[in-house]
Design an enzyme around this catalytic site. Structure first.
Site, short mmCIF file in Angstrom:
data_model
loop_
_atom_site.label_atom_id
_atom_site.label_comp_id
_atom_site.label_asym_id
_atom_site.label_seq_id
_atom_site.Cartn_x
_atom_site.Cartn_y
_atom_site.Cartn_z
N HIS A 138 7.52 55.02 -55.29
CA HIS A 138 8.24 55.14 -54.02
C HIS A 138 9.72 54.92 -54.27
O HIS A 138 10.11 53.94 -54.90
CB HIS A 138 7.69 54.09 -53.05
CG HIS A 138 8.06 54.35 -51.64
ND1 HIS A 138 9.33 54.15 -51.18
CD2 HIS A 138 7.34 54.80 -50.58
CE1 HIS A 138 9.37 54.47 -49.90
NE2 HIS A 138 8.18 54.86 -49.51
N GLU A 198 -8.28 54.42 -51.01
CA GLU A 198 -7.43 54.60 -52.18
C GLU A 198 -8.24 54.51 -53.48
O GLU A 198 -7.82 55.02 -54.51
CB GLU A 198 -6.30 53.55 -52.18
CG GLU A 198 -5.19 53.85 -53.19
CD GLU A 198 -4.08 52.81 -53.21
OE1 GLU A 198 -4.00 51.99 -52.27
OE2 GLU A 198 -3.29 52.80 -54.17
N ARG A 200 9.18 62.16 -52.37
CA ARG A 200 9.24 60.87 -53.06
C ARG A 200 9.39 61.00 -54.58
O ARG A 200 10.21 60.33 -55.19
CB ARG A 200 7.96 60.08 -52.77
CG ARG A 200 7.88 59.61 -51.34
CD ARG A 200 6.56 58.96 -51.05
NE ARG A 200 6.57 58.43 -49.68
CZ ARG A 200 5.59 57.78 -49.13
NH1 ARG A 200 4.48 57.54 -49.82
NH2 ARG A 200 5.67 57.34 -47.90
N GLY A 209 -14.59 45.14 -50.20
CA GLY A 209 -13.24 45.36 -49.69
C GLY A 209 -13.22 45.49 -48.19
O GLY A 209 -14.15 46.02 -47.57
N GLY A 239 -10.20 46.50 -46.43
CA GLY A 239 -9.01 47.21 -45.96
C GLY A 239 -9.43 48.23 -44.92
O GLY A 239 -10.52 48.14 -44.35
N HIS A 264 3.66 52.29 -56.09
CA HIS A 264 3.37 52.07 -54.69
C HIS A 264 1.93 52.44 -54.34
O HIS A 264 1.27 51.79 -53.55
CB HIS A 264 4.37 52.94 -53.92
CG HIS A 264 4.08 53.13 -52.49
ND1 HIS A 264 3.95 52.07 -51.64
CD2 HIS A 264 3.90 54.25 -51.76
CE1 HIS A 264 3.70 52.55 -50.43
NE2 HIS A 264 3.65 53.84 -50.48
N LEU A 293 -3.17 55.99 -44.60
CA LEU A 293 -3.91 55.32 -43.52
C LEU A 293 -4.96 56.26 -42.96
O LEU A 293 -6.08 55.88 -42.67
CB LEU A 293 -2.93 54.89 -42.43
CG LEU A 293 -1.80 53.96 -42.89
CD1 LEU A 293 -0.92 53.58 -41.71
CD2 LEU A 293 -2.35 52.71 -43.54
N GLY A 310 -12.83 49.86 -46.04
CA GLY A 310 -13.97 48.94 -46.08
C GLY A 310 -14.32 48.40 -44.71
O GLY A 310 -15.49 48.35 -44.32
#
Lengths: 643, 233, 264
Positions: free
Chosen positions: A267, A426, A331, A41, A43, A402, A442, A46
């Site tokens: 979400h 995640e 949320r 990964g 992202g 989400h 993030l 990663g």
């Protein structure tokens, strides 16, 4: 059978990480080049891990599913990233960020991990700024902050509505620098299909080359999974089309414990589904709720267009039920209430699965220009997709899946129950408990990749017997690799040999409907039990009646989908099982049996102040549920209230 | 590798890089533009009368620097044309398989910008013919104040008495206006001289220069034809 | 919101792999909803093909919200289709008329070889980034974030350039298949910030060199890239890069950079 040891260091929470870093074993700088690490990964987690480990001197092999590592779905995050810098001087601190995160997660996360995350949050901002992430600035040239997701302090750093994109590009560029220097070997259009465990340690992966269809073997001394969340189990989600759960599920099948799979985040402000052809849902930043008012008609089945419904026949239900937080409730609360209204027949739009988000009073108060300045790009996006002008008519919104807080269980080192298998971002479970706060995803992805794994992986590698690394590393033709390859090959052969009638997407859509209806925003025993019988039935249908055209040893997107579909079915079933076992409402997990007299979520800290960790017991066998008890020494448990 | 070698290979790399080639092209274009403007101003003397025009030609031709100037001009034209063609070939090769359907957005490329290599090649042909007709054409002489010189005026009047020559010239000036219409502003972009305040003016100025030069140059053969081609010399 | 179904005729490029010749195939869909995105329309076509036992059309896609840059379709002769500032995935069928014929091709360039049908290999972009599209700062060595002040104007300009999604529409639109806009966006993003200044010279030099090696064409200042860019990146970035490249080449002697690693 595995033993769960979170390896939380001793000492006061503020000192745990510092003390622990001192205790961790180091790898001699000259020896680092002897070690090799696989990263799945690219992202935030990663890419940042690949870059950081390569900078230290390790040999890194990084794999991504897309044509370029920059496409990872972290890129789609809009809002921002939290950090405890306290630049606005409004009372923020590491402690407050830690406290808010634990409370926001409804007390189902691990204190020590969350505190560490709050600590490194400031380093993340420093690092990103140094990399050239173009964060928003004030006129004086300092960094700008905003408050986000109902937080009481302004601690969110942002780059327009594209913070995720900019942070990912920062990490991607850092990684590409190492690719250029030859320290990271990059493999694109590759999907991990099996984990190879030798002598109880993760030693490699079996990868499918998505262009040629070949199965390839890669050997290393440790494997890092940063393959993201599993929202696509629901078919319709805000995740990208290629986001999937296969990485974590296949590791789970090899012995990695899967923690709290039922914790999913829904979400509230997404663009509603318009019809059955829809392939994915689009999220709009929840900042919209700062100025928009949520309402439905008071009368069920009211089909008039919104402009014709007079003020007194509208129900601004969030403002009515939660007078102090109003439209800004968290949320999970906003999402669940939208569902309740639609279930009561008050939904709006053609599908009746939507509520209004009305900007009329904000436009009347501040003028259209002021609203355009704040939300212009979101309004444009809405109009592009729905062909409706939100300046004139209220937006229609509906919740969508989400983010998934659950994931592979990891200890304080971010290592799973398989030694040598680390899980970042995640894909792991550790920091967000039962509900994630806005702008924290993030932070966690980058925190894990930049500032945690570089230390903890060194400790693991230093403990590896030297005879098993470098020249002593297992060969790619090792029997364990050949067995892992065979498993995948058999699965592929099985898929291609079924000459059924239904496409994989069609079946996946059906699974999504089961998951959304029965393991969605509100869950009850009856629905969950139904899901547990319907999913196996769907699995049968998939095995008997699916259709994958083309060849197995070739570029074949339908084969990719079919391989993932197997895992979606298995994971979906486990999610239902996990939700059934957690007889309390907490965060994103709402059990209808556990609510207060005012239909609010009711946590059960007596029985469920824990992490449920599932152990795979083989195909067809029931998985085993283990429990890691959560201890809260620094934050006092309390029931959330937004009234 | 010694440092000086690294540096020399750097210049070498510059001239062979895509941007370097474009910038050299722009430098040659700048000088060619300046030459064209000077050439135009000089030609204006024909309106003043044959003796002025011929004296101008004579002064230029008898100057000691003529071979140098002509050599430089030749170098400019050749390098501009060959660089342009080289770039065009590279550009063609960068897309081996063409699109089945391709449309221009209407917000970027223009007819002028899309046809630069073609207008360039045609202008090169024009230039060769132009030189053959005038620089290396028939030598008429005339004497002013006891000085014998080439009678370029007569040469021009005779040449443009033929309407075909006039039409060809006018067409070539159309090509010139297209070439400069994209070319002038492109020079600024290639150097990187852009600014949100000035660039819109630069673009307008580029178009103005292109149209003005084309009309200006066209006036010469038209004037010659109307004055003498119709009436007779 | 309209619900009346449309009939759409498609001419789609089918190509087995890079080394085989491709051809246009005709398809007709009769149940296209105007609310579908362009990619959902292709999903619909693929569903029909799969049920018929034919191989579906391969195209790159991922986020479907216009930010990942995976989608890369040449629609009716324009990258990402006729709508301005829109990626293929965000283009909706209501922008077409009932009975329209739509031509769909891959992005074409020597540096972007076709992998299958409408999917092409854009790893050349990553190779350019690997040659210099970064700021050389190791993890942990970043200074306190507010220690370096950044002019708001510079930060905004840098953000404008950094918005590039790396889709390749600029290359696809350019009559020369030039990657100048992509490279210039990164050179501008990093070069405009004080953090990126120390290696600005070296960066532009190495990136342009790598771009040239990869077989992209040259810029001819037409601006088709800017017109096609779904994120509105301006060609003023190219001018900025031209200027920086000239200065870099004439005033300094950057060492040969790394960034030659290949991957597959």
């Amino acid at each position: 059978m595995f033993k769960l040891d979170a390896k939380i260091p001793e000492g006061p929470i503020q000192e745990k990480w510092d003390r622990y870093r001192f205790q961790l074993k180091l790898v001699n700088p000259a020896n680092k080049r002897k070690y090799s690490v696989i990263v799945i990964g690219t992202g935030l987690a990663g890419a940042s891990a690949s870059a950081s480990l390569a900078e230290l001197g390790y040999n890194v092999q990084t794999f991504c599913i897309s044509d370029s590592p920059r496409r990872a779905h972290s890129i789609a995050a809009q809002g921002g990233i939290n950090a405890a810098k306290n630049y606005p001087n409004d009372g923020d601190s590491v402690w407050r960020l830690f406290y808010d995160t634990v409370k926001g997660g409804d007390y189902r996360s691990r204190e020590a991990n969350v505190y560490r995350l709050a600590q490194v949050s400031n380093n993340i901002i420093d690092q990103c700024v140094a990399q050239g992430v173009p964060f928003a600035r004030d006129y004086g040239g300092t960094l700008a902050n905003r408050s986000f997701g109902g937080a009481q302090v302004s601690r969110t750093f942002y780059a327009r509505g594209q913070t995720g994109q900019q942070l990912l590009l920062g990490a991607y560029q850092a990684m590409m620098r190492q690719v250029g220097m030859g320290k990271v070997q990059l493999f694109t259009r590759r999907e991990m299909l099996n984990l190879v465990v030798i002598d109880g340690r993760a030693r490699g992966v079996v990868i499918r080359n998505l262009v040629t269809g070949e199965l390839e073997h890669y050997v290393a001394d440790a494997v890092i999974l940063a393959s993201g969340g599993y929202s696509t189990v629901y078919y319709l989600s805000t995740n990208a089309m290629n986001s999937n759960c296969s990485g974590i599920w296949r590791a789970h099948k090899k012995g990695a414990g899967l923690a709290n799979p039922c914790f999913t985040q829904i979400h509230p402000t997404c663009i509603p589904m318009s019809s059955d052809h829809q392939s994915k849902l689009t999220l709009m930043s929840e900042s919209l709720r700062n100025d928009g008012r949520v309402w439905v008609p008071k009368r069920a089945g009211d089909n008039r267009p919104p402009a014709e419904i007079p003020e007194e026949e509208r129900d601004y239900y969030l403002e009515r039920i939660y007078p102090s937080f109003g439209n800004l409730v968290p949320r999970d609360v906003a999402s669940r209430n939208a569902k309740l209204q639609c279930d009561a027949g008050k939904g709006v739009g053609a599908t009746k699965r939507a509520v209004y988000l009305d900007f009329a009073s904000a436009i009347a108060r501040d003028g259209a220009d002021s609203i355009r300045k704040k939300y212009g790009n979101l309004f444009e996006m809405y109009e592009r997709i729905t062909d409706e002008d939100p300046y004139k008519a209220p937006m229609r919104i509906y919740p969508a899946v989400h983010y998934t807080m659950g994931g592979l269980w990891v200890d304080y080192n971010l290592m799973s129950t398989i030694p040598g298998l680390f899980v970042l971002g995640e894909a792991n479970f550790s920091d967000h408990g039962a509900n994630r706060l806005g702008a924290s995803a993030l932070m966690q992805g980058l925190g894990d990749g930049y500032f945690v794994i570089p230390y903890t992986i060194g400790n693991y590698l230093a403990e590896l017997p030297l005879a098993t690394v470098a020249n002593g590393r297992p060969e790619s033709k090792h029997p364990a690799f050949m067995a892992a390859n065979k498993e995948v090959q058999e699965e592929i052969n099985r898929i291609i040999s079924v000459k059924g009638k239904r496409s994989v997407s069609d079946l996946h859509r059906e699974l999504g409907k089961i998951m959304w209806e029965k393991v969605g925003m509100a869950r009850n025993e009856k629905g969950l039990k139904e899901a547990l019988t319907e999913i196996p039935r769907l699995r049968e249908e998939f095995r008997r009646n699916s259709k994958v055209p083309g060849r197995a040893d070739d570029l074949n997107p339908e084969m990719e989908k079919a391989l993932r579909m197997n895992d979606y079915l298995d994971l979906g079933e486990l999610m239902a099982r996990d939700a059934l076992g957690r007889l309390e409402s907490c965060g994103g997990h709402f059990r209808e049996e556990s609510q207060t007299a005012e239909s609010e979520a009711k946590r059960d800290d007596e029985k469920h102040c824990n992490v449920a960790v599932w152990e795979h017991k083989g195909e067809g066998a029931l998985p085993e549920r283990h429990v890691e008890e959560l201890k809260f020494e620094n934050v006092q448990l309390s029931q959330r209230s937004y009234k | 590798m010694s440092k000086s070698f690294a540096k020399s290979s750097l210049y070498f790399n510059y001239f062979f890089s895509s941007i370097g080639k474009k910038q050299v092209l722009a430098v040659t274009a700048t000088f060619l533009c300046l030459f064209t403007i000077v050439h135009f101003i000089g030609n204006l003397l024909m309106f003043a009368g044959p003796q002025y025009f011929n004296w101008y030609g004579h002064t230029l031709a008898s100057g000691p620097l003529l071979p140098l100037a002509e050599g430089l001009l030749l170098l400019l034209f050749l390098s501009h044309a060959s660089l342009g063609l080289w770039l065009a070939c590279e550009n063609y090769r960068a897309r081996p398989e063409r699109y089945y359907k391709k449309v221009r957005s209407g917000r970027g490329a223009t007819f002028a910008s899309a046809t630069m290599p073609f207008t360039g090649i045609l202008l090169l042909f024009f230039l060769v013919l132009h030189l053959l007709h005038f620089r290396f054409g028939p030598v008429y002489t005339i004497v002013y104040d006891g000085v014998e010189m080439r009678d370029f005026y007569r040469l021009m009047i005779e040449f443009y008495a033929n309407p075909l020559n006039v039409v060809l010239y006018l067409l070539s000036m159309c090509l010139l206006s297209f070439h400069l219409g994209h070319g002038v502003q492109s020079i600024f972009q290639s150097y990187g001289w852009i600014h949100s305040k000035y660039t819109p003016w630069v673009k307008r100025m580029g178009l103005l220069i292109a149209v003005f030069l084309a009309i200006g140059f066209s006036s010469f053969p038209l004037w010659a034809y109307l004055k003498h081609g119709v009436v007779g010399y | 919101m309209s619900s009346k179904n449309m009939t759409i005729h498609l001419k789609i490029w089918r190509q087995k792999c890079c080394s085989e010749k491709g051809r246009m195939e005709n398809y007709t869909l009769t149940t296209v909803s105007p609310d579908m995105s362009f990619l959902e329309m292709l999903d619909l076509l693929n569903q029909e093909l799969i049920v018929k036992g034919e191989e579906p059309v391969v195209f790159d896609h991922d986020c479907r919200e216009g930010i990942c840059g995976a989608c890369s379709l040449m629609i009716n002769g324009e990258p990402h289709g006729p709508e301005m500032l829109t990626t293929s995935c965000q283009l909706h069928m209501r922008k077409f008329k009932d009975g329209d014929t739509i031509v769909v091709e891959p992005f074409r360039a020597k540096a972007f070889p076709v992998i299958r049908d409408l999917a092409c290999d854009r790893s050349a972009f990553d190779k350019i980034i690997a040659s210099g599209g970064f700021i050389s700062v190791n993890t942990g060595s970043g200074a306190e974030a507010n220690a370096t002040l950044v002019k708001q104007e510079s930060a905004e300009l840098a953000m404008d350039a950094a918005a590039c999604i790396g889709c390749g529409a600029c290359v696809a639109a350019c009559s020369n298949a030039s990657a100048m806009l992509f490279v210039a966006a990164k050179v501008s993003h990093l070069g405009l910030l004080p953090q990126g200044d120390p290696e600005a010279s070296k960066r532009v030099y190495n990136m342009v060199k790598r771009m040239d090696e990869l077989g992209f064409g040259n810029c001819s200042n037409e601006g088709e890239c800017e017109a096609a860019c779904p994120k509105g990146i301006k060609i003023s970035n190219i001018a900025r890069m031209n200027r920086k490249f000239l200065l870099s080449s004439l005033t300094s002697a950057p060492e040969e950079g790394g960034g030659k690693q290949e991957w597959n």
